[in-house]
Design an enzyme around this catalytic site. Structure first.
Site, PDB file in Angstrom:
ATOM      1  N   TYR A 110      -1.942  -0.194  10.324  1.00  0.00           N
ATOM      2  CA  TYR A 110      -2.048  -0.622   8.918  1.00  0.00           C
ATOM      3  C   TYR A 110      -0.799  -0.197   8.150  1.00  0.00           C
ATOM      4  CZ  TYR A 110      -3.797  -0.742   4.093  1.00  0.00           C
ATOM      5  OH  TYR A 110      -3.945  -0.980   2.744  1.00  0.00           O
ATOM      6  N   SER A 168       0.849  -1.201   0.000  1.00  0.00           N
ATOM      7  CA  SER A 168       0.000   0.000   0.000  1.00  0.00           C
ATOM      8  C   SER A 168       0.880   1.245   0.000  1.00  0.00           C
ATOM      9  CB  SER A 168      -0.885   0.022   1.257  1.00  0.00           C
ATOM     10  OG  SER A 168      -1.586   1.249   1.325  1.00  0.00           O
TER      11      SER A 168
HETATM   12  N1  LIG Z   1      -8.900  -0.249  -1.115  1.00  0.00           N
HETATM   13  C1  LIG Z   1      -7.801   0.492  -1.305  1.00  0.00           C
HETATM   14  O1  LIG Z   1      -7.863   1.658  -1.719  1.00  0.00           O
HETATM   15  C2  LIG Z   1      -6.466  -0.116  -1.031  1.00  0.00           C
HETATM   16  C3  LIG Z   1      -5.324   0.703  -1.184  1.00  0.00           C
HETATM   17  C4  LIG Z   1      -4.071   0.136  -0.970  1.00  0.00           C
HETATM   18  C5  LIG Z   1      -3.957  -1.193  -0.632  1.00  0.00           C
HETATM   19  N2  LIG Z   1      -5.067  -1.963  -0.498  1.00  0.00           N
HETATM   20  C6  LIG Z   1      -4.880  -3.366  -0.154  1.00  0.00           C
HETATM   21  O2  LIG Z   1      -5.579  -4.164  -1.100  1.00  0.00           O
HETATM   22  C7  LIG Z   1      -5.958  -5.398  -0.485  1.00  0.00           C
HETATM   23  C8  LIG Z   1      -7.441  -5.649  -0.723  1.00  0.00           C
HETATM   24  O3  LIG Z   1      -8.156  -4.599  -0.091  1.00  0.00           O
HETATM   25  P1  LIG Z   1      -9.673  -4.246  -0.443  1.00  0.00           P
HETATM   26  O4  LIG Z   1      -9.734  -2.781  -0.568  1.00  0.00           O
HETATM   27  O5  LIG Z   1     -10.180  -5.113  -1.533  1.00  0.00           O
HETATM   28  O6  LIG Z   1     -10.350  -4.637   0.970  1.00  0.00           O
HETATM   29  P2  LIG Z   1     -11.671  -5.475   1.327  1.00  0.00           P
HETATM   30  O7  LIG Z   1     -11.840  -5.325   2.792  1.00  0.00           O
HETATM   31  O8  LIG Z   1     -12.780  -5.077   0.422  1.00  0.00           O
HETATM   32  O9  LIG Z   1     -11.259  -6.973   0.983  1.00  0.00           O
HETATM   33  C9  LIG Z   1     -10.374  -7.690   1.785  1.00  0.00           C
HETATM   34  C10 LIG Z   1     -10.660  -9.163   1.624  1.00  0.00           C
HETATM   35  O10 LIG Z   1      -9.748  -9.877   2.485  1.00  0.00           O
HETATM   36  C11 LIG Z   1     -10.495 -10.852   3.193  1.00  0.00           C
HETATM   37  N3  LIG Z   1      -9.846 -11.174   4.463  1.00  0.00           N
HETATM   38  C12 LIG Z   1      -9.777 -10.419   5.578  1.00  0.00           C
HETATM   39  N4  LIG Z   1      -9.147 -11.094   6.549  1.00  0.00           N
HETATM   40  C13 LIG Z   1      -8.815 -12.298   6.035  1.00  0.00           C
HETATM   41  C14 LIG Z   1      -8.149 -13.443   6.551  1.00  0.00           C
HETATM   42  N5  LIG Z   1      -7.714 -13.489   7.821  1.00  0.00           N
HETATM   43  N6  LIG Z   1      -7.964 -14.516   5.741  1.00  0.00           N
HETATM   44  C15 LIG Z   1      -8.418 -14.487   4.458  1.00  0.00           C
HETATM   45  N7  LIG Z   1      -9.065 -13.441   3.917  1.00  0.00           N
HETATM   46  C16 LIG Z   1      -9.260 -12.363   4.699  1.00  0.00           C
HETATM   47  C17 LIG Z   1     -11.859 -10.235   3.405  1.00  0.00           C
HETATM   48  O11 LIG Z   1     -12.830 -11.224   3.694  1.00  0.00           O
HETATM   49  C18 LIG Z   1     -12.081  -9.553   2.062  1.00  0.00           C
HETATM   50  O12 LIG Z   1     -12.661 -10.426   1.131  1.00  0.00           O
HETATM   51  C19 LIG Z   1      -5.568  -5.275   0.988  1.00  0.00           C
HETATM   52  O13 LIG Z   1      -4.315  -5.884   1.213  1.00  0.00           O
HETATM   53  C20 LIG Z   1      -5.473  -3.779   1.181  1.00  0.00           C
HETATM   54  O14 LIG Z   1      -4.634  -3.426   2.263  1.00  0.00           O
HETATM   55  C21 LIG Z   1      -6.319  -1.451  -0.695  1.00  0.00           C
END
Ligand SMILES: NC(=O)c1ccc[n+]([C@@H]2O[C@H](COP(=O)([O-])OP(=O)(O)OC[C@H]3O[C@@H](n4cnc5c(N)ncnc54)[C@H](O)[C@@H]3O)[C@@H](O)[C@H]2O)c1
Length: 247
Positions: free
Chosen positions: A153, A139
């Site tokens: 985070y 991230s």
């Molecule tokens: N959304 C953003 O703008 C953004 C920006 C930078 C990085 N990210 C990263 O992208 C990735 C996905 O994020 P997102 O925005 O889709 O979030 P989200 O919360 O929509 O999805 C996260 C997914 O991970 C699953 N999850 C959570 N804990 C878990 C566990 N212990 N075991 C297995 N699965 C688990 C959840 O059930 C969910 O399906 C993450 O690593 C997040 O940090 C997101």
């Protein structure tokens, strides 16, 4: 279509579901690991109604044994694995002075231990089977300390970037590449749901590109880093942040 097989963690929704769809569109057979197994099953059924090319697996990324079970289930179904995308993660908006021990540990468990265990289990498998590709979703917060996502985070994602280099160096000679992608805020439900509307407006106004990022594009970058001919890129981080952070 190819014979290639990928496991995407956290694939039930958000970026993970976008990753699953883009790998599938690129011809991969896709295993979707998540704790939310019903939602992962829905995405798998949408991709491959007969289940032959998409497989939902119950996977808690905090557990090394769960990664081993997922590896074995994929091998039982398809007899090969070519790539792992460590995508599962969680964020929680808490002021830095108020982060509790439990909140800190939970962020480290889901965001960082997961990457350690995924790289250990799949890195070892790939090393013993002629090579493979690992892509870790880090991230922007792991690079600049973040704004809206919490110190725990941001710290966990900085760790992801560091572990990416450690595993990349350790596995390079065995044909295993390990790379990271650092997205800035993406146009995803989690961003709209977790960031208060006034703060989101300010956040978007501060992005040089003037808009939130595309999860599909981040997924396309992961497909590129996982390609067979991507063997010369390892230990790298691909920034996708609309110009918020340049280096
Ligand atoms: N959304 C953003 O703008 C953004 C920006 C930078 C990085 N990210 C990263 O992208 C990735 C996905 O994020 P997102 O925005 O889709 O979030 P989200 O919360 O929509 O999805 C996260 C997914 O991970 C699953 N999850 C959570 N804990 C878990 C566990 N212990 N075991 C297995 N699965 C688990 C959840 O059930 C969910 O399906 C993450 O690593 C997040 O940090 C997101």
């Amino acid at each position: 279509m190819t014979d290639r097989v990928v496991l995407v963690t956290g694939a039930a929704q958000g970026l993970g579901a976008a990753l699953a769809r883009r790998f599938f569109a690129a011809g991969y057979r896709v295993a979707l690991g998540d704790v939310r197994i019903d939602m992962a099953r829905d995405v798998a059924a949408e991709l491959s109604p007969d289940g032959s090319r998409a497989l939902a697996l119950e996977l808690d990324v905090c557990s090394k044994a769960a990664f081993e079970t997922a590896r074995d289930a994929i091998l039982a179904a398809w007899q090969r694995i070519d790539a792992l995308v460590n995508n599962a993660g969680r964020s929680e908006v808490v002021p830095v002075m108020d982060v509790t021990a439990e909140q800190f540990d939970r962020a480290i468990d889901v965001n960082l231990r997961s990457v350690l265990f995924g790289c250990q289990v799949f890195g070892r498998y790939f090393a013993a089977h002629g090579g493979g590709r690992i892509v870790n979703i880090a991230s922007l917060a792991g690079q600049n300390g973040g704004t809206a996502t919490g110190a725990h985070y941001a710290a966990s994602k900085a760790g992801v970037l560091n572990l990416t280099k450690v595993f990349a160096r350790d596995l390079a000679a065995q044909g295993v590449t390990v790379n990271a992608i650092s997205p800035g805020p993406m146009d995803l439900p989690i961003v709209h749901d977790s960031v208060p509307a006034d703060l989101l407006d300010k956040l978007v106004a501060g992005i040089p590109a003037g808009r939130l990022g595309s999860a599909d594009y981040v997924a396309d970058v992961a497909v590129l880093l996982a390609a067979e001919h991507a063997w010369f890129t390892t230990g790298a981080c691909w920034d996708v942040n609309g110009g918020l952070f340049m280096r």
